[in-house]
Design a protein around this motif. Structure first.
Motif: not given
Length: 562
Positions: A405-418
């Motif tokens: 859950d945490n890794i999915e959130y962090e990667i999605a959050n990272f992708l959102n900032r691109i």
């Protein structure tokens, strides 16, 4: 009183002009990086183990994007993502230190002799027109042009905003009092340059200020030279900040940058006067001596020669520098624990180069795939567990559900900032595929925890699987393990694969095996209705395992969409 108010306003204006210079530098660098796009990422990533090629790459990239900090942060990110080795990164960092000296030459040649600020205002109109273009590269170039204009406007305002110390002899005497004290003065101005650069986070801005102070006669050439040496140390703080939340190799790459510059400053201080004499000879040799601009050209020459000689010395010792930083920075205890976490994208937000961010996210997703593969082994151990051992594996599966859950959130959050507006169509497609992939991987984590709940509920009702059921479940787990292998291969080779027959073959085998085992169990249940509860438990487990196969094939299908 009016004089004091005037001084205060000039100091405030100086800070404002400095802010404009820094903002312009950041816009110029960011725009050039975005315009370069994937080409810049591939160029840096193509470096071989040859340190000389790495030096040339670092020089070229930094000269192109006008920021050694951006290049160094990019290199630290590549090391963190496993794209570059530490030895390769050290060579690029050395080259970046040479490439950044171009900024000093541009400022000393155009920022003082020519009134480039007068050209900057009409040129900003060109930048604005480009910035509203529908073409992504044109917009990025427009950003770079506007940044270039702001940079020189800021420099012009900085020159006019520096207080005239001739009107306040006490202040001028206070500054000059620190000069002329031999090595103590040199060390003091080296420290001043270091601290100022650490505060401003830009060696280019500090060099510009140094050139202004030198041009106005506030400091002598020798003290300006000492400040430039300190600025080379201060600029390393940016990479160290960027690497602070990265993995161990990222921190080592940033430390290598510091080692390079500190070593150079030490030997120059030891040979300070002979080195300044060498600079004077070189300036006269290239025909830049004998003019009012000579001290400014001499500072730019010193900045370049310092980094050239330092690189010429240390480029042959990259392996030794690697050993030194590896000795100083050892893996943290928490880096070696069994709690999976982000490895490549860090927790410092998206990097300034969108194409690089895509590359880092790809690496992180491959790592995410390895994490969910580990989850399958805990499922197998939980199914085979006897007695109190089950609680341990149940706890592992619950933890891994939280981790995914945490890794999915962090990667999605990272992708959102691109910034996707400057990405190529292929990179945008990759990001869309990544969102689907991390969602499916998170579902795999949920499946492991769901199976552990099913097993716990069965144990609470004193239900357990017989030897035949365990063997059949193991055959399903073996097929799912093969599906994970196919998924991992497809993720790692996403750039080359054109079809995913390997994944489809295993998925069909999982479905066929599930159907075969289910039909056989239902037939046996008709003959032995007293085994109803064990059969229902077994069939539920089969369905959960088959569902894992569905998530896995969805991941390979998403890879194929890129």
């Amino acid at each position: 009183m009016p004089h004091i108010c005037s001084m205060i306003m000039m100091i405030i204006s100086l800070f404002g002009a400095l802010g404009m210079f820094l903002f312009g530098m950041n816009m110029l660098s960011s725009g050039l990086q975005k315009a370069a796009g994937a080409g810049l990422r591939k160029f840096v990533a193509s470096i071989t183990s040859n340190p000389l090629k790495g030096v040339l790459t670092g020089m070229g990239v930094t000269a192109a994007i006008q920021s050694s900090s951006a290049t160094t942060v990019m290199v630290v990110s590549f090391v963190s993502a496993g794209i570059l080795t530490l030895t390769q990164a050290i060579g690029v960092i050395m080259g970046a230190n040479i490439g950044t000296t171009m900024t000093a030459w541009i400022v000393s040649i155009f920022g003082f002799k020519a009134d480039i600020a007068a050209l900057a205002v009409p040129l900003m109109a060109v930048g604005f027109i480009l910035s509203i273009s529908k073409n992504g590269k044109a917009r990025s170039l427009g950003e770079a042009v506007v940044g270039f204009c702001l940079l020189f406007l800021g420099l012009s305002f900085m020159k006019s905003s520096v207080p005239d110390l001739s009107e306040t002899p006490e202040a001028l005497a206070f500054i000059t009092n620190f000069s002329g004290k031999g090595i103590a003065s040199v060390l003091l101005f080296v420290l001043a340059g270091t601290i100022l650069t650490m505060i401003l986070q830009s060696s280019s801005a500090t060099v510009a200020l140094t050139l202004i102070f030198l041009d106005m006669g506030y400091i002598g050439f020798d003290m300006a030279a000492a400040m430039v040496l300190g600025e080379n140390i201060g600029t390393t703080i940016t990479a160290n900040i960027a690497a602070a939340m990265g993995n161990v190799n990222a921190r080592r790459a940033a430390l290598a940058h510091t080692v390079f510059n500190v070593f150079g400053v030490i030997w120059v201080i030891c040979l300070f006067k002979p080195f300044l004499s060498l600079i004077a000879v070189l300036v006269n040799m290239v025909g830049l001596g004998g003019s009012e601009q000579t001290p400014l050209y001499s500072i730019s020459m010193l900045h370049t020669v310092f980094n050239l000689i330092n690189t010429g010395i240390l480029v042959w010792f990259c392996p030794q520098i690697e050993k030194l930083v590896c000795f100083i920075i050892r893996p943290r205890a928490k880096d070696a624990d069994d709690n999976p976490k982000l490895m490549y994208i860090g927790q410092g937000g998206a990097v300034s180069t969108p194409e690089l961010a895509v590359s880092e996210a790809e690496k992180e997703i491959i790592h995410f795939g390895q994490v969910v593969c580990e989850d399958l082994e805990y499922v197998r151990l939980a199914i085979h567990a006897r007695g109190n051992d089950f609680a341990k594996w149940r706890e592992k599966l619950v933890k891994y559900e939280e981790v995914t859950d945490n890794i999915e959130y962090e990667i999605a959050n990272f992708l959102n900032r691109i910034d996707r507006s400057v990405l190529s169509e292929r990179s945008n497609n990759k990001i869309r595929a990544m969102y689907r992939i991390i969602s499916e991987m998170e579902s795999l984590g949920d499946s492991g925890e769901s199976i552990s709940r099913l097993l716990e509920r069965a144990r609470d009702h004193s239900q357990k699987l017989g030897k035949r059921h365990i063997e059949e479940i193991d055959s399903m787990l073996a097929l799912i393990s093969e599906a994970y292998d196919a998924m991992s291969y497809n993720l790692k080779n996403s750039e080359e694969i054109k079809e995913i027959d390997n994944a489809y073959k295993i998925e069909n085998a999982i479905n066929d095996r599930r159907t075969q085992l289910r039909d056989a169990e239902l037939k046996l249940l008709e003959e032995h209705p007293e085994e109803y509860f064990e059969s229902v438990f077994y069939l539920d487990l089969l369905e959960r395992l088959e569902e894992m196969g569905d998530y896995i094939i969805n991941i390979s299908q998403a890879v194929l969409l890129v």
